[in-house]
Design a protein around this motif. Structure first.
Motif, PDB file in Angstrom:
ATOM      1  N   PRO A 105     -10.487  -9.601   2.888  1.00 23.01           N
ATOM      2  CA  PRO A 105      -9.834  -8.774   2.827  1.00 23.01           C
ATOM      3  C   PRO A 105      -9.367  -7.487   1.506  1.00 23.01           C
ATOM      4  O   PRO A 105      -9.381  -7.848   0.532  1.00 23.01           O
ATOM      5  N   VAL A 106     -11.254  -6.530   1.228  1.00 23.78           N
ATOM      6  CA  VAL A 106     -10.529  -5.816   0.358  1.00 23.78           C
ATOM      7  C   VAL A 106      -9.973  -4.186   1.284  1.00 23.78           C
ATOM      8  O   VAL A 106     -10.671  -3.356   2.779  1.00 23.78           O
ATOM      9  N   THR A 107      -9.158  -3.030   0.391  1.00 27.86           N
ATOM     10  CA  THR A 107      -9.410  -2.102   0.860  1.00 27.86           C
ATOM     11  C   THR A 107     -10.058  -0.902   1.488  1.00 27.86           C
ATOM     12  O   THR A 107     -10.206  -1.055  -0.078  1.00 27.86           O
ATOM     13  N   VAL A 108     -10.778   0.137   1.957  1.00 27.70           N
ATOM     14  CA  VAL A 108     -11.067   0.707   1.887  1.00 27.70           C
ATOM     15  C   VAL A 108     -11.240   2.543   0.797  1.00 27.70           C
ATOM     16  O   VAL A 108      -9.916   2.529   0.248  1.00 27.70           O
ATOM     17  N   ASN A 165      -0.946  -4.326   4.531  1.00 26.37           N
ATOM     18  CA  ASN A 165      -0.416  -3.654   3.414  1.00 26.37           C
ATOM     19  C   ASN A 165       0.774  -3.621   3.407  1.00 26.37           C
ATOM     20  O   ASN A 165       1.097  -3.810   4.598  1.00 26.37           O
ATOM     21  N   ASN A 166       1.990  -3.387   2.554  1.00 22.40           N
ATOM     22  CA  ASN A 166       3.760  -3.694   2.686  1.00 22.40           C
ATOM     23  C   ASN A 166       3.467  -2.834   4.062  1.00 22.40           C
ATOM     24  O   ASN A 166       3.461  -1.653   4.250  1.00 22.40           O
ATOM     25  N   ALA A 167       4.193  -3.425   5.425  1.00 22.12           N
ATOM     26  CA  ALA A 167       4.859  -2.600   5.987  1.00 22.12           C
ATOM     27  C   ALA A 167       6.467  -2.439   6.329  1.00 22.12           C
ATOM     28  O   ALA A 167       7.358  -3.652   6.329  1.00 22.12           O
ATOM     29  N   GLY A 168       6.866  -1.248   6.381  1.00 24.33           N
ATOM     30  CA  GLY A 168       8.508  -0.855   6.418  1.00 24.33           C
ATOM     31  C   GLY A 168       9.066  -0.605   7.704  1.00 24.33           C
ATOM     32  O   GLY A 168       8.157  -0.456   8.628  1.00 24.33           O
ATOM     33  N   GLY A 211     -13.091  -4.860   5.997  1.00 23.30           N
ATOM     34  CA  GLY A 211     -12.097  -3.523   6.104  1.00 23.30           C
ATOM     35  C   GLY A 211     -10.442  -2.793   5.489  1.00 23.30           C
ATOM     36  O   GLY A 211      -9.891  -2.790   7.028  1.00 23.30           O
ATOM     37  N   ILE A 212      -9.931  -2.949   4.947  1.00 21.30           N
ATOM     38  CA  ILE A 212      -8.199  -2.857   5.545  1.00 21.30           C
ATOM     39  C   ILE A 212      -8.173  -1.323   4.784  1.00 21.30           C
ATOM     40  O   ILE A 212      -7.978  -0.537   3.592  1.00 21.30           O
ATOM     41  N   SER A 213      -7.572  -0.488   5.913  1.00 24.33           N
ATOM     42  CA  SER A 213      -7.099   1.557   5.353  1.00 24.33           C
ATOM     43  C   SER A 213      -5.883   1.285   4.060  1.00 24.33           C
ATOM     44  O   SER A 213      -5.511   0.151   4.487  1.00 24.33           O
TER      45      SER A 213
END
Length: 749
Positions: A41-44, A170-173, A134-136
Motif C-alpha cells: 500500500p502506498v498513499t496516493v 489510514n487512521n480511522a476515527g 493506492g490508498i487515498s
C-alpha cells in the motif's frame, strides 16, 4: 604445385563434409531477479521506495539488451527511475540494473509489467510483474470478521460470537460496529470489548441518521441490536468484541433454519472498500439432550485458617453438566467430625451453592459432597482451623475462589468470511540459470468455459492469486497464491472445472436463487481456504422471502448452510463464502410456506432436463516445417506456424453454446464458439502463425500440449561453400598464371 593442391583438398574436406551438428554454438541466457515486485500500500500522491531489478547473462555468448519499458493497463502509476541496462551488451557473467517505483495517482489495486527486450530467443521479451495498492490520503479500509462457537449450538445453552475488526488504511476515527440479531433467538449474557463501550440500545442520534440520510423511520420488527462504540482505530490496528448469548430454550426455527446474525463496521472517514465492511454468519441450533452432572467441585479443597471465636467457615459447591454449563442438582453432604449443620443442598441455575461449617473449637474436618443423580460423582474438602487469641472487631472471612456465573467459553479460530482472500506467504520463485528451457506448469480454472490460468510451482501451487470469473462476470472463484489442491488420493490438482449442476432436492420452503454450480474434481481439498462468490439480483428473488444464504450439498446430509458475506457489486449483489473442498454450491432462499406450489394429488412434477455439459478430447498439434533445398539444407524453420485441433462434445440433455479458449504460455490468443445440440460433437481448429523461436505451451480447457518454434542455420555449410568458392578462385588464378609462364618459353627472346 603438389603442396598447394594438398592444402586445397584438405580445406574442402574440412569446410564442406564435416556435419554442422558436430559443433554447438554458444548462446546467451538471461536471468532476471526478482521476476515480480509487490510495492504494497502506498498513499496516493506519494511514491514507494525504489526497487532494483537485476539482469544477468548466465550464458556463453554476449547478451544484448535492446529496450526496457513499462507495459500494461496501469503504467501511469509506475515509473523507471534509473536504467543502466537498455542498449547495452552484457558479456557472459556480467549484469546490469533497472530501478522502478510505484507512484499511485488513484486509489485501488494497480498492476503493470516491466518489459525487457533482448537477443535470447527463448524468453523474449522478459516480463517482470509490478503491483501495488493506492490508498487515498483520507481513506480507511475497515474490515470485519465474525466467528461463532459452538456451531451447532444446543437450545438453552450459551453461544459465543467473536467480532474482529481491522484497519488496513489510514487512521480511522468514530468507528462503530452494529450487530443485528433475531430478538426471540437468544438473550445477551455479556459483552466484552477490547476497547470502547457497548450498548444494547441504539441511541437517538443513530435513529436520526437513519431517518434523515436513508429515510428509514422504523426498524425491522423482531430484531434487536448491539452498538459497539470502538472510538479510533489506527492504521494496522485491530479490535475484538466477545458476545456471549444464551439461546432460547424454546426457540423455533422453521425448516431447521439457522440463527442469522449480521454485523457491520463504519467510521466517520472515507472508506476505500465497502465489500469487507459487512459480515453475515449462520449458526445451526439442535435440541439439547438432557443434562447430566459430570463435574462436582468443593472449593477451597484444603486450608489452615486462623479465625476469631464463633466465626463460621464458608465452602462453595459447583456442579456442571456435560456441556460445561452450570446446572441445578441436589447434593448430599457429610462430615467426619460433625461440623456440618445440613446434610443436603441444591445448587442454583448457575450450578453454585454455598454452605458453612462451624468453628467454635480448634479442630479439623473433612467434608464430602456427592451427587444424588450420579452416586459416583463426589468431591472432598479438608479444613483445619485454630482460634485467634484476640478477636477482631470485624471478623475476617477466608477468601474463597467463587466460580464465575458465566461459563468460560474457549475461543477458537474459525475461517473468516471477509470478501477478499489474503494470499498465504510463499517464497518468490527463484530464476535458475540454465541453457535448457523448462516447461512451465499452470493452475487453471474453467468457469463455464471462461478459462483463467496462472503459472504454478513444481508442486502445483499457483504463484500468484488466481481470480476466475464466469463469462458474465457475476460469479467468481478466488484461490490464493501458494495454495495446494489435492484429490482424495493425495494427488495434486491443477485444473478445476465449474459447470451448472443438475437439479438436486431442496429443503422444504426453499427455492434456488439462480443456478447451482458443480465444482470438480469432486472431493478436492485445499491446505488454505478459498472463496466462491455467487451473484444474484434482489429483484429476481421471491416476494416476501425470509432469508438468503449460500449452501453446499452433501450426499449424506443434503444442503448445509455456509457462513457468507453479502456484497454490493455492479449489476446486483454477491454472496461470498470460504470453503475447503469441492461439491455443489448454490444460494438457497427461504420463503413462506404458502408460496410453495405443490402439484395436486396424483400429479407428478414436470421432468427435469439435464443441462448442457461439454467434454473436450483429442487435442492434436501439427507444427510447420520448411527447408531451403531438401538435399543440401542451409536453413531449416520449424514450428513458425502450427495447427491446433480438438473435439468438443455436448454430453448433456439440452443444446448449448461452449466457448473454446486457446491459451499459449498462459495468454489467451484466440476464441471460437461451438453451438452444439444434445449429443453433438464438433471438430475445432485453431491456426497460429509467425511464432518467434521458443517453446509454446498449449492449453484448451483441461487439455494441454506444447510445440517448439526453432530456426536452424547451417553456418558450417555456408562457410564451407564460401571458402570453397574462394579457394576455387585462387586455384583458377594460380592455373592462369601457371599457364602464362609455360607459354613464355615459346615466345621469341
Amino acid at each position: 604445385m603438389k603442396k598447394l593442391s594438398l592444402i586445397i583438398v584438405l580445406a574442402l574436406l574440412i569446410t564442406v563434409f564435416i556435419p554442422a551438428q558436430a559443433t554447438a554454438w554458444a548462446s546467451p541466457v538471461i536471468t532476471v531477479f526478482p521476476d515480480s515486485i509487490d510495492f504494497g500500500p502506498v498513499t496516493v500522491g506519494s511514491s514507494s521506495p525504489e526497487h532494483v531489478v537485476t539482469i544477468r547473462n548466465d550464458g556463453g555468448a554476449n547478451l544484448s539488451i535492446y529496450d526496457i519499458n513499462l507495459t500494461g493497463t496501469y503504467t501511469v502509476h509506475f515509473k523507471i527511475t534509473e536504467d543502466n541496462a537498455s542498449n547495452t551488451v552484457l558479456p557472459p557473467g556480467a549484469s546490469a540494473t533497472v530501478s522502478v517505483q510505484f507512484s499511485p495517482l488513484l486509489s485501488g489495486h494497480k498492476t503493470a509489467y516491466l518489459r525487457i527486450k533482448h537477443n535470447n530467443p527463448g524468453q523474449n521479451p522478459f516480463y517482470v510483474k509490478l503491483c501495488g495498492m493506492g490508498i487515498s490520503p483520507n481513506e480507511t479500509d475497515l474490515s470485519i470478521a465474525k466467528t461463532d462457537n459452538p456451531d451447532p449450538v444446543y437450545a438453552g445453552h450459551d453461544l459465543t460470537y467473536t467480532i474482529t475488526i481491522a484497519n488496513n488504511g489510514n487512521n480511522a476515527g468514530d468507528v462503530y460496529v452494529f450487530d443485528m440479531y433475531p430478538t426471540d433467538a437468544f438473550s445477551i449474557k455479556s459483552t466484552t470489548p477490547s476497547q470502547g463501550t457497548v450498548s444494547q440500545v441504539l441511541p437517538q442520534w443513530v435513529l436520526d441518521i437513519l431517518d434523515q440520510e436513508l429515510g428509514i423511520t422504523t426498524l425491522p420488527p423482531g430484531y434487536s441490536y448491539i452498538m459497539w462504540d470502538v472510538g479510533s482505530l489506527a492504521d494496522g490496528a485491530s479490535a475484538e468484541l466477545i458476545v456471549v448469548a444464551t439461546v432460547n430454550a424454546a426457540i423455533e426455527l422453521p425448516g431447521g433454519s439457522p440463527i442469522i446474525n449480521r454485523a457491520a463496521v463504519v467510521s466517520g472517514c472515507e472508506e476505500a472498500y465497502w465489500s469487507n465492511n459487512i459480515v453475515e454468519i449462520y449458526t445451526s441450533v439442535d435440541e439439547a439432550p438432557e443434562s447430566v452432572p459430570t463435574t462436582l467441585t468443593l472449593e477451597p479443597e484444603s486450608a489452615t485458617n486462623e479465625l476469631p471465636e464463633e466465626q463460621d467457615h464458608t465452602l462453595t459447591l459447583t456442579v456442571k453438566d456435560q456441556f460445561g454449563q452450570g446446572m441445578v442438582e441436589t447434593v448430599n453432604l457429610s462430615s467426619v467430625n460433625g461440623t456440618l449443620a445440613i446434610s443436603q443442598i441444591t445448587t442454583n441455575s448457575d450450578g453454585i451453592a454455598t454452605f458453612t461449617i462451624s468453628s467454635s473449637v480448634e479442630m479439623s474436618d473433612t467434608i464430602t459432597a456427592t451427587s444424588t443423580t450420579v452416586p459416583t460423582l463426589s468431591d472432598t474438602a479438608t479444613k483445619t482451623w485454630v482460634m485467634s487469641t484476640e478477636p477482631t472487631t470485624e471478623p475476617t472471612t477466608e477468601p474463597t475462589t467463587e466460580p464465575t456465573t458465566e461459563p468460560t467459553t474457549e475461543t477458537t479460530t474459525e475461517p473468516t468470511t471477509s470478501r477478499s482472500i489474503m494470499s498465504p506467504t510463499s517464497p518468490s520463485p527463484t530464476t535458475t540459470s540454465t541453457t535448457a528451457q523448462v516447461k512451465k506448469k499452470y493452475f487453471t480454472v474453467d468457469f463455464l468455459g471462461n478459462i483463467t490460468s496462472v503459472e504454478a510451482s513444481a508442486d502445483g501451487r499457483p504463484l500468484e492469486d488466481l481470480v476466475a470469473y464466469s463469462p458474465d462476470k457475476n460469479h467468481v472463484l478466488e484461490i490464493g497464491a501458494g495454495t495446494r489442491a489435492t484429490d482424495s488420493d493425495g494427488n495434486e490438482v491443477t485444473y478445476i472445472t465449474i459447470r451448472i449442476a443438475d437439479m438436486l432436492k431442496l429443503p422444504v420452503n426453499t427455492v434456488l436463487a439462480g443456478d447451482a454450480f458443480n465444482i470438480t474434481p469432486s472431493g478436492t481439498v485445499f491446505d488454505n481456504p478459498i472463496s466462491l462468490s455467487i451473484g444474484f439480483k434482489v429483484e429476481n428473488l421471491p416476494d416476501n422471502f425470509i432469508s438468503i444464504g449460500m449452501s453446499y450439498y452433501s450426499p449424506e446430509e443434503g444442503w448445509k448452510h455456509l457462513n457468507s458475506v453479502r456484497n454490493q457489486v455492479a449489476g446486483g449483489e454477491r454472496l461470498t463464502s470460504t470453503m475447503s473442498h469441492f461439491t455443489v454450491f448454490g444460494i438457497l432462499v427461504e420463503i413462506p410456506e404458502e408460496e410453495i406450489i405443490i402439484p395436486p394429488d396424483g400429479q407428478e412434477p414436470p421432468p427435469l432436463q439435464v443441462a448442457a455439459s461439454f467434454v473436450l478430447s483429442h487435442l492434436t498439434i501439427t507444427a510447420s516445417e520448411s527447408k531451403t533445398w531438401n538435399n543440401l539444407v542451409f536453413i531449416s524453420r520449424y514450428g513458425e506456424d502450427a495447427e491446433i485441433a480438438l473435439n468438443v462434445t455436448n454430453i448433456g440433455g439440452q443444446a448449448g453454446e461452449y466457448q473454446v479458449f486457446l491459451l499459449l504460455n498462459g495468454d489467451r490468443v484466440d476464441t471460437k464458439t461451438a453451438d452444439l445440440a444434445a449429443g453433438e460433437m464438433k471438430h475445432i481448429v485453431f491456426n497460429v502463425t509467425d511464432k518467434e523461436p521458443g517453446i509454446y505451451t498449449v492449453q484448451i480447457g483441461e487439455l494441454s500440449g506444447e510445440f517448439e518454434s526453432r530456426l536452424w542455420i547451417n553456418w558450417w555449410l555456408m562457410i564451407g561453400f564460401a571458402a570453397a568458392f574462394i579457394l576455387l578462385v585462387l586455384l583458377a588464378v594460380y592455373l592462369v598464371r601457371l599457364r602464362s609462364r609455360s607459354w613464355r618459353k615459346y615466345l621469341p627472346k
